[in-house]
Design a protein around this motif. Sequence first.
Motif, short mmCIF file in Angstrom:
data_model
loop_
_atom_site.label_atom_id
_atom_site.label_comp_id
_atom_site.label_asym_id
_atom_site.label_seq_id
_atom_site.Cartn_x
_atom_site.Cartn_y
_atom_site.Cartn_z
N VAL A 1 0.85 -1.18 0.00
CA VAL A 1 0.00 0.00 0.00
C VAL A 1 0.89 1.23 0.00
CG1 VAL A 1 -1.80 1.27 1.22
CG2 VAL A 1 -1.80 -1.23 1.24
N GLY A 2 0.60 2.17 -0.89
CA GLY A 2 1.38 3.39 -0.97
C GLY A 2 1.19 4.26 0.26
N THR A 3 2.22 4.99 0.61
CA THR A 3 2.16 5.86 1.79
C THR A 3 1.55 7.23 1.47
OG1 THR A 3 4.42 6.60 1.34
CG2 THR A 3 4.15 4.74 2.85
N VAL A 4 1.53 7.60 0.20
CA VAL A 4 0.97 8.89 -0.21
C VAL A 4 -0.50 8.68 -0.58
CG1 VAL A 4 1.13 10.82 -1.82
CG2 VAL A 4 3.21 9.67 -1.03
N ARG A 5 -1.36 9.43 0.05
CA ARG A 5 -2.79 9.30 -0.21
C ARG A 5 -3.13 9.94 -1.55
NH1 ARG A 5 -7.35 8.40 2.93
NH2 ARG A 5 -9.27 9.36 2.18
N ARG A 6 -3.65 9.14 -2.46
CA ARG A 6 -3.97 9.63 -3.79
C ARG A 6 -5.35 10.29 -3.79
NH1 ARG A 6 -6.81 7.40 -7.66
NH2 ARG A 6 -6.88 5.40 -6.55
N PRO A 7 -5.47 11.45 -4.43
CA PRO A 7 -6.79 12.10 -4.48
C PRO A 7 -7.79 11.27 -5.27
CG PRO A 7 -5.23 13.23 -5.92
CD PRO A 7 -4.43 12.25 -5.11
N ILE A 8 -9.03 11.31 -4.83
CA ILE A 8 -10.10 10.55 -5.48
C ILE A 8 -10.83 11.45 -6.46
CG2 ILE A 8 -12.23 9.26 -5.10
CD1 ILE A 8 -11.21 8.58 -2.32
N TYR B 1 -16.60 -3.13 -7.58
CA TYR B 1 -15.91 -3.15 -8.87
C TYR B 1 -16.14 -1.84 -9.64
CZ TYR B 1 -14.90 -4.29 -13.71
OH TYR B 1 -14.41 -4.27 -15.00
N VAL B 2 -17.38 -1.40 -9.70
CA VAL B 2 -17.67 -0.16 -10.41
C VAL B 2 -16.99 1.02 -9.72
CG1 VAL B 2 -19.51 1.39 -11.17
CG2 VAL B 2 -19.84 -1.08 -11.29
N GLN B 3 -16.99 1.00 -8.40
CA GLN B 3 -16.35 2.08 -7.65
C GLN B 3 -14.85 2.13 -7.91
OE1 GLN B 3 -17.18 1.96 -3.46
NE2 GLN B 3 -15.46 3.28 -2.95
N ASN C 1 -12.00 5.13 -7.02
CA ASN C 1 -12.37 5.43 -5.64
C ASN C 1 -12.06 4.19 -4.81
OD1 ASN C 1 -13.51 6.06 -3.18
ND2 ASN C 1 -15.40 6.89 -4.05
N TYR C 2 -11.03 4.29 -3.98
CA TYR C 2 -10.57 3.14 -3.21
C TYR C 2 -11.18 3.06 -1.82
CZ TYR C 2 -7.54 6.95 -1.68
OH TYR C 2 -7.07 8.17 -1.24
N GLU C 3 -12.05 3.98 -1.46
CA GLU C 3 -12.69 3.95 -0.14
C GLU C 3 -13.98 3.13 -0.22
OE1 GLU C 3 -13.14 8.06 0.86
OE2 GLU C 3 -11.08 8.24 1.59
N TRP C 4 -13.81 1.83 -0.21
CA TRP C 4 -14.95 0.94 -0.46
C TRP C 4 -15.50 0.31 0.81
CZ3 TRP C 4 -13.95 -3.92 1.31
CH2 TRP C 4 -12.61 -4.28 1.44
N SER D 1 -16.72 -7.98 -0.39
CA SER D 1 -15.91 -6.98 -1.10
C SER D 1 -14.42 -7.15 -0.79
CB SER D 1 -16.36 -5.57 -0.72
OG SER D 1 -17.68 -5.33 -1.15
N TYR D 2 -14.11 -7.45 0.46
CA TYR D 2 -12.70 -7.66 0.80
C TYR D 2 -12.14 -8.87 0.07
CZ TYR D 2 -8.48 -8.72 3.37
OH TYR D 2 -7.18 -9.00 3.69
N TYR D 3 -12.90 -9.94 0.01
CA TYR D 3 -12.44 -11.13 -0.71
C TYR D 3 -12.21 -10.80 -2.19
CZ TYR D 3 -12.42 -15.85 -2.65
OH TYR D 3 -12.07 -16.99 -3.32
#
Length: 261
Positions: free
Chosen positions: A102-109, A176-178, A183-186, A247-249
């Motif tokens: 996981v990257g340490t820099v938060r990417r903008p959504i 998946y669509v998200q 958008n990684y905040e699922w 979703s996690y799986y």
Amino acid sequence: MMVILALWGFLNGYTTSRTLKFFGTTDWNFSAIVAAFTLPLFISVTLGFELALAWLARTALRYSFKANLLRIVGWYLLNGSMCYLGAYRGYMQKAVQIPSPVGTVRRPIPAMPYHMSILVVAPVLGFIQFASMYAEFSYLLDSVFRSHMYAMFGFLLMNMIMQVLIVSLLAILQTYVQLCYQNYEWWWRSFAVGAAGALWMAGYALLFLVTKMKVSDFAGDASFIVYIAVFIICYGCAAGAVAVNASYYFVSKIYSSIRKD
């Protein structure tokens, strides 16, 4: 019944401990306390409130206060001890590993279109859940609150399995669509999608109370609302948990296939 309660108490503690360990909790005693007291305390307080209303209204209580107190104490002793054991066993297991770095820099959504808003997605997918179980839910209400005979237990089991599959598939589709919209905040969105069916159940229960229940006193209405609220909140939490795990799986599977340089 005691064996089933003990088994589910152990699984409750085990699952809670492993989940909290995944999020960084280092104290398994805290996991045991959360598992043992969160749901029983909520149900005890809610049903105690219903009993207090019945006592104030001078209605006939189905069980005496002493009998209810003994049931609660027995539930806490058996469920709490098994949750404690399950939490210990779960914490002794290795923590669940993230499938990719996981990257340490938060990417903008990026901004998402209006139809992907949680205020649109959750009610629509929740309605699909409710539509698939409408008949069964209606039969259950008639059986519990209108004293109709209920003998479709096999169909109830099939409906429960179908609900798990439907909630899982809807959560995976939404995730998946998200992710396609970057958008990684699922996590919470998946939970909201799974729990959204409870809102439609609550609406139908209120409609059932107004149109079909022949209750003429406040205590009867309050009793119906309390029991329905307990059932719907428990269903919403359970369906939300199923959605998050599905979703996690899904996310772990697609990200585990990424090549690590």
